[in-house]
Motif scaffolding. Structure first.
Motif, PDB file in Angstrom:
ATOM      1  N   GLY A  80       0.787  -1.229   0.000  1.00 36.76           N
ATOM      2  CA  GLY A  80       0.000   0.000   0.000  1.00 36.76           C
ATOM      3  C   GLY A  80       0.816   1.274   0.000  1.00 36.76           C
ATOM      4  O   GLY A  80       0.287   2.351   0.290  1.00 36.76           O
ATOM      5  N   GLN A  81       2.099   1.176  -0.359  1.00 34.49           N
ATOM      6  CA  GLN A  81       2.970   2.350  -0.336  1.00 34.49           C
ATOM      7  C   GLN A  81       3.105   2.947  -1.738  1.00 34.49           C
ATOM      8  O   GLN A  81       3.612   2.289  -2.647  1.00 34.49           O
ATOM      9  CB  GLN A  81       4.352   1.982   0.198  1.00 34.49           C
ATOM     10  CG  GLN A  81       4.340   1.330   1.568  1.00 34.49           C
ATOM     11  CD  GLN A  81       3.642   2.173   2.615  1.00 34.49           C
ATOM     12  OE1 GLN A  81       4.054   3.309   2.873  1.00 34.49           O
ATOM     13  NE2 GLN A  81       2.581   1.653   3.209  1.00 34.49           N
ATOM     14  N   ARG A  82       2.649   4.154  -1.904  1.00 36.04           N
ATOM     15  CA  ARG A  82       2.897   4.864  -3.152  1.00 36.04           C
ATOM     16  C   ARG A  82       4.347   5.339  -3.152  1.00 36.04           C
ATOM     17  O   ARG A  82       4.879   5.756  -2.113  1.00 36.04           O
ATOM     18  CB  ARG A  82       1.945   6.046  -3.299  1.00 36.04           C
ATOM     19  CG  ARG A  82       0.488   5.625  -3.369  1.00 36.04           C
ATOM     20  CD  ARG A  82      -0.445   6.803  -3.461  1.00 36.04           C
ATOM     21  NE  ARG A  82      -0.233   7.562  -4.699  1.00 36.04           N
ATOM     22  CZ  ARG A  82      -0.945   8.636  -5.042  1.00 36.04           C
ATOM     23  NH1 ARG A  82      -1.889   9.091  -4.219  1.00 36.04           N
ATOM     24  NH2 ARG A  82      -0.706   9.265  -6.168  1.00 36.04           N
ATOM     25  N   LEU A  83       4.993   5.267  -4.307  1.00 35.17           N
ATOM     26  CA  LEU A  83       6.428   5.527  -4.389  1.00 35.17           C
ATOM     27  C   LEU A  83       6.728   6.795  -5.172  1.00 35.17           C
ATOM     28  O   LEU A  83       5.958   7.200  -6.046  1.00 35.17           O
ATOM     29  CB  LEU A  83       7.139   4.330  -5.034  1.00 35.17           C
ATOM     30  CG  LEU A  83       6.948   2.979  -4.334  1.00 35.17           C
ATOM     31  CD1 LEU A  83       7.635   1.875  -5.120  1.00 35.17           C
ATOM     32  CD2 LEU A  83       7.463   3.025  -2.900  1.00 35.17           C
ATOM     33  N   VAL A  84       7.885   7.369  -4.853  1.00 40.03           N
ATOM     34  CA  VAL A  84       8.391   8.551  -5.539  1.00 40.03           C
ATOM     35  C   VAL A  84       9.776   8.205  -6.076  1.00 40.03           C
ATOM     36  O   VAL A  84      10.608   7.659  -5.344  1.00 40.03           O
ATOM     37  CB  VAL A  84       8.488   9.753  -4.582  1.00 40.03           C
ATOM     38  CG1 VAL A  84       9.148  10.939  -5.271  1.00 40.03           C
ATOM     39  CG2 VAL A  84       7.115  10.137  -4.056  1.00 40.03           C
ATOM     40  N   ILE A  85      10.018   8.504  -7.336  1.00 42.06           N
ATOM     41  CA  ILE A  85      11.333   8.293  -7.939  1.00 42.06           C
ATOM     42  C   ILE A  85      12.006   9.644  -8.114  1.00 42.06           C
ATOM     43  O   ILE A  85      11.492  10.518  -8.817  1.00 42.06           O
ATOM     44  CB  ILE A  85      11.225   7.571  -9.293  1.00 42.06           C
ATOM     45  CG1 ILE A  85      10.522   6.228  -9.114  1.00 42.06           C
ATOM     46  CG2 ILE A  85      12.617   7.346  -9.887  1.00 42.06           C
ATOM     47  CD1 ILE A  85      10.306   5.468 -10.404  1.00 42.06           C
ATOM     48  N   GLY A  86      13.153   9.838  -7.453  1.00 36.84           N
ATOM     49  CA  GLY A  86      13.864  11.104  -7.528  1.00 36.84           C
ATOM     50  C   GLY A  86      14.601  11.277  -8.841  1.00 36.84           C
ATOM     51  O   GLY A  86      14.656  10.366  -9.685  1.00 36.84           O
ATOM     52  N   SER A  87      15.197  12.434  -9.011  1.00 33.85           N
ATOM     53  CA  SER A  87      15.877  12.758 -10.271  1.00 33.85           C
ATOM     54  C   SER A  87      17.068  11.852 -10.547  1.00 33.85           C
ATOM     55  O   SER A  87      17.455  11.655 -11.703  1.00 33.85           O
ATOM     56  CB  SER A  87      16.342  14.221 -10.244  1.00 33.85           C
ATOM     57  OG  SER A  87      17.228  14.441  -9.150  1.00 33.85           O
ATOM     58  N   THR A  88      17.666  11.271  -9.504  1.00 33.57           N
ATOM     59  CA  THR A  88      18.800  10.361  -9.695  1.00 33.57           C
ATOM     60  C   THR A  88      18.365   8.894  -9.755  1.00 33.57           C
ATOM     61  O   THR A  88      19.214   8.007  -9.817  1.00 33.57           O
ATOM     62  CB  THR A  88      19.814  10.529  -8.548  1.00 33.57           C
ATOM     63  OG1 THR A  88      19.183  10.207  -7.303  1.00 33.57           O
ATOM     64  CG2 THR A  88      20.344  11.958  -8.488  1.00 33.57           C
ATOM     65  N   GLY A  89      17.062   8.640  -9.725  1.00 33.97           N
ATOM     66  CA  GLY A  89      16.564   7.274  -9.775  1.00 33.97           C
ATOM     67  C   GLY A  89      16.310   6.641  -8.421  1.00 33.97           C
ATOM     68  O   GLY A  89      15.803   5.517  -8.351  1.00 33.97           O
TER      69      GLY A  89
END
Length: 382
Positions: A80-89
């Protein structure tokens, strides 16, 4: 790693006792969550595995091939965790902390029949039985299969103290700090720069270049910019600081040439190069000769400033450790060769990885591989 192994075994239909040495589980995971919980890194699997060094032990390579960045992301989303991908991956939970993920995970483990006991510290074996120190005194547990996920040897207050190595004599490579800070004996002039980040700079050792941020602390140097250099620094490679990684020596030399020679050096550096604050202080700290003088030609020094340090900070302060249970003591599915039915996973194994998602993914991956092997062994016993 231990939670992942428990989940994998339970999912195969076997009852699981999950023994935790501390008063609450996954304390190191929660600590990692204070900086966002970098779960993995979204990059091609081959590039991802290359971050662990070559050659990879077969067991570690197998674990990462089966459970890499994509699988780690899918696993977290399944909780149930929505994820965020940063600019460096780098990949983080949208909540930017570990507690929601851990709560969901523990709930799923309990629903799957995993029994969690706290303050049970594994201390070895009595014959074939596993020995634990518990709040109610010593306990012996016999198991058809067991997975040890006992941690490395840093952050002992979170449960990883390496004391388990005494129960596995001759099988453990010496622990050493990884993803570590450096001790520095600063001059008094550096005291006012404690806590200052060294920005717009590059650090290099052993042919590895890092442009991550490093912070000057009262006791030395800390920060992610040093972590990729841990292995060569431990092995004695010299550390260099490039104060102008996007400029050449010739450019620096031309900017400093000419002008009013009566102008003070600090003013010339500040006006012509924009060098001030902690970066200028480091030039004076490490660039002066035995008579306290800087060379007339500063360009080479600005590009290759030798960093004087006293070695790694203490082992317990390292983000993680190298060393641990050697892979040659294990089969390719992470079973101890001299202890059939006992598997090992996570940071207690002899591997290291830079921060950036690599550490957590490999802990999950090895926990999953060990759990699968343990479950397969249990299935054969039925």
């Amino acid at each position: 790693a231990g939670l992942m192994a428990a989940e994998t075994i339970a999912a195969a239909g076997h009852p699981v006792l999950l023994a935790e040495a501390m008063p609450s589980p996954a304390r190191k995971l929660l600590m990692a969550g204070k900086s966002g919980l970098n779960l993995t890194k979204a990059e091609e699997p081959e590039a991802f595995r290359a971050a662990y060094g070559t050659p990879l032990p077969p067991a570690l390579e197998a674990a990462l091939r089966a459970f890499g960045p994509g699988e780690a992301m899918a696993w977290a989303e399944g909780l149930g965790q929505r994820l965020v991908i940063g600019s460096t991956g780098r990949v983080f939970p949208e909540a930017w902390k570990a507690s929601p993920l851990l709560r969901a995970w523990l709930k799923r483990l309990a629903a799957g029949g995993v029994r969690l006991v706290l303050r049970w510290r594994w201390t070895g074996w009595d014959g074939e039985a596993h020995r634990f120190e518990t709040p109610d005194g010593p306990r012996l547990v016999e198991a058809g299969a067991a997975v040890l996920a006992l941690g490395g040897a840093s952050w002992r207050r979170l449960g990883s103290d390496g004391a388990w190595a005494a129960a596995l004599p001759g099988l453990v490579a010496p622990f050493a700090p990884a993803n570590m800070g450096l001790a520095v004996s600063w001059s008094d002039a550096m005291a006012r720069h404690a806590g200052a980040p060294v920005k717009a700079a590059a650090w290099s050792a052993g042919g590895i270049l890092s442009r991550g941020e490093v912070v000057v602390s009262a006791r030395g140097l800390e920060g992610g910019g040093l972590y990729p250099l841990s292995r060569p620094l431990r092995e004695g490679a010299a550390l260099r600081l490039d104060l102008f990684p996007d400029r050449s020596e010739d450019w620096l030399r031309s900017r400093l040439a000419g002008g009013d020679r009566r102008e003070s050096l600090p003013n010339r550096l500040r006006k012509r190069l924009g060098l001030s604050g902690v970066r200028a202080a480091l030039l004076h700290e490490w660039g002066r000769d035995g008579r306290g003088r800087l060379p007339d030609d500063l360009a080479p020094l600005l590009k290759h400033l030798p960093v004087r340090h006293d070695g790694p900070r203490p082992l317990d302060e390292a983000i993680s450790t190298a060393g641990g249970l050697r892979f040659d003591a294990l089969t390719d599915d992470l079973m101890l060769r001299d202890r059939p039915g006992v598997f090992a996973a996570g940071e207690m194994l002899d591997w290291e990885a830079p921060t950036g998602g690599y550490l957590l993914t490999a802990c999950l991956a090895t926990g999953r591989l060990a759990g699968q092997a343990a479950a397969a062994r249990l299935a054969r016993r039925i």
